[in-house]
Design an enzyme around this catalytic site. Structure first.
Site, PDB file in Angstrom:
ATOM      1  N   HIS A  65       0.910  -1.042   0.109  1.00 59.35           N
ATOM      2  CA  HIS A  65      -0.019  -0.101  -0.131  1.00 59.35           C
ATOM      3  C   HIS A  65       0.836   1.111   0.027  1.00 59.35           C
ATOM      4  CE1 HIS A  65       1.049  -0.046   4.252  1.00 59.35           C
ATOM      5  NE2 HIS A  65       0.698   1.129   4.254  1.00 59.35           N
TER       6      HIS A  65
ATOM      7  N   GLN B  33       0.322   5.838   0.406  1.00 59.74           N
ATOM      8  CA  GLN B  33      -0.399   6.967   0.824  1.00 59.74           C
ATOM      9  C   GLN B  33      -0.571   8.083   0.001  1.00 59.74           C
ATOM     10  OE1 GLN B  33       0.333   7.366   5.107  1.00 59.74           O
ATOM     11  NE2 GLN B  33       2.094   6.042   4.892  1.00 59.74           N
TER      12      GLN B  33
END
EC number: 2.7.7.12
Lengths: 400, 400
Positions: free
Chosen positions: B222, B224
């Site tokens: 992941h 941000q």
């Protein structure tokens, strides 16, 4: 070794000497009988170190002159970046189990550490692996990588020195006596004055990295002194802010900040006759404290004898409380990993705008947790704090 | 949820929805049958989360409105520092063994992760613990700490979003398909355009922190996305340099840097039709690569379909080589801990001076060694490199 600052008004005896490879080495002794006395201790370095600057033989068998560290200009940021591309004589390396900052063993003819004497109070010497160093005879000229004006390259002249706070490998700066801390302040001030006088040096930074969490592999209590050939980015930024403040208000920014902290009192964590310790109003680290003199002072050489003595007591008290800031699950204090360093006015620029202060900060944000400098901090330079300055101050205030 | 950017020319289907506590959530699907199709998957969030902005009861039993994150102005540096002093509804926390980024389990009525659907391609949603957020109704006003003009305080409006690169917790960004990487680029561009349109946002940073060494505790692949209410220090610095360069030469600094790298070729580590990957001439990290478009482009929303597809292939190749940069004693490649992020032109300032580029860097300097940001870097902002850009480029070039 000529032109050293005058120490005659201090309580410290400075004994300058030279290591076998030509590096400067200084003993700072604070009480008689001086441990570096030539009558009782060996001061010379018996190691068979080659001259650092002697030409060295390359892999092709050809002898070439040594080159010093270089630095490149980062045109995207306007910052100089020293790089470890230089070739030096590095034939001597202490063994892996050796503490190179320990005093030599009494009676031994040979030392595999950096300290020839068998005892010391405080010593300062040139780092064996400097990122900043002038090689004699190497021209201090700007050239351009690839011949491109965008990529200036220069010798990274300057100095990197090591300061040992104690001969005891198991000690820490917080455990030395007030007298010894006073001697350390004297050594910082003396070396700052001497390094300011070196051609090409623009700024001197005396600092301590403490703790494995910030990469310290040598646990003997010691610090470092860097003499940069440029204004560091942090100093440039603070100078920019201070000049803008003076132009707008006619006043000194750092003095106004100190007065603001004193007027509020909310973040004050220590006061003495000559110094004030406070958590800055916009502290960005999980633990951060600034220590500033009450008087306008540009750098350590400008502090008085009384200010130095007074600082020693205040700082020892602060360090001891910081080592109780976090406690483990059993309530046992956890020594704080920290970086602590002196912001001093540069040699030439900003002598009236920048003001001496010490900045101490830690990346520990909880007993088992560190603050990592990830995308926002390392990529964009945008710090995000997980706490508030008031919480930091409250914790320090509750520790006796 | 209104005013979303037009995606009609892309190959991606965006499905906007909302989590139970009101946070925005977007599915980005790249192939039919779309995994977020409402006919086949649950899109609603069944968790009993309270409204993030509902008033909360304090320890004294009194109900008070929630407050958003605040930021303080650091007058010594001119930088804003967001601080975690806000009070929010945080009653729901995933269990310690839960992966909150995994898809919900099929058939389960309840999910203790953040993803309601049982499968996804790429998703983006607001971070549960944002450092930057606007609380509805909270006035976006500057006040002053202690009533002192030196200490401005403002709400840290903006957004912090999470982007999941894959539903597979064991995957990494380097292991996704080119089509999926293309979808990720699309999601970055789409969210950048949407966040640019939010009142108060000045700059959008899409980045990935990868590896435990930089503090990542959640290993699901992941990244941000931060939408800052200020120009970050790094962007301000680059803008200052770029404007000075244009005033001096009439030219774009980042374009000239790219042309310099292409003319030299010495540090080029990847080229495609639309993109160039190179180690910058003054790289300060142990591993650092920049990826820039050949065309003048201010940000991701301004890239073309062809540029996005082309980037996906180049970046996957680069990431796979970076994971072979260091090998352990047995010759086994060691996945690289890294930070990678997009420098994009701010919403208003510098649209003609700043130019899109990706900066990827690592703190690993040897198989078992990290570069720590100690006194010089963290205290003075003065980086010192242990390598050279040419060594980094040579290593990347020798990896197939």
């Amino acid at each position: 070794m000529t032109g050293l600052p005058d120490l005659s008004t201090t309580r410290v005896r400075r004994t300058p000497t030279t290591l076998a490879d030509g590096r400067d080495f200084f003993y700072y002794d604070d009480s008689e009988p001086y441990v570096s006395g030539e009558q009782t201790r060996r001061l010379d370095d018996p190691r068979p170190l080659p001259d650092r600057f002697a030409p060295i033989e390359g892999p092709d068998g050809v002898t070439q002159p040594v080159t010093g560290p270089q630095m490149r200009y980062d045109v995207l940021t306007g910052e100089w970046v020293p790089m470890a591309a230089h070739r030096m004589n590095r034939t001597f390396l202490p063994g892996p189990d050796t503490n190179p900052l320990a005093p030599a063993k009494p009676g031994a003819e040979y030392t595999d550490g950096e300290i020839p004497a068998t005892d010391y109070d405080v010593v300062v010497f040139e780092n064996r692996f400097p990122s900043l160093m002038r090689v004699p005879g190497e021209p201090d000229e700007t050239t351009h990588l690839d011949g491109n004006d965008l990529y200036p390259v220069r010798p990274a002249v300057g100095r990197c020195e090591v300061i040992c706070f104690s001969p005891d490998a198991g000690a820490s700066l917080s455990s030395v006596t007030p007298t010894r801390m006073r001697t350390i302040v004297e050594a910082w001030a003396d070396r700052t004055a001497a390094l300011h006088a070196i051609d090409g040096v623009q700024q001197v930074y005396c600092f301590e990295n403490r703790g494995a969490e910030i990469g310290v592999t040598l646990h003997h209590p010691h610090g470092q002194i860097y003499a940069y050939p440029f204004l560091t980015p942090k100093t440039q930024t603070m100078l920019h802010q201070a000049v803008a403040h003076r132009q707008r208000t006619g006043r000194n920014l750092l003095k106004d900040v100190l007065e603001g902290e004193l007027a509020s009192g909310r973040r004050i964590v220590g006061e003495s006759e000559h110094w004030v310790a406070y958590v800055p109003a916009a502290a960005r680290w999980p633990v951060e404290v600034h220590v500033a003199p009450r008087r306008d002072v540009p750098d350590l050489p400008a502090t008085t004898d009384a200010e130095r003595t007074d600082f020693a007591g205040l700082y020892l008290n602060l360090l001891r409380r910081l080592d109780q800031f976090f406690v483990d699950a059993d309530g046992t204090p956890m020594p704080l990993p920290y970086i602590s360093g002196w912001h001093q006015a540069p040699v030439v620029h900003g002598r009236d705008d920048l003001r001496l202060h010490l900045q101490l900060f830690s990346i520990r944000r909880a007993p088992g947790k560190l603050k990592y400098l990830a995308g926002s901090e390392s990529g964009m330079g945008a710090w995000i704090s997980d706490t508030t300055p008031e919480k930091i101050a409250d914790r320090l205030k509750e520790i006796a």
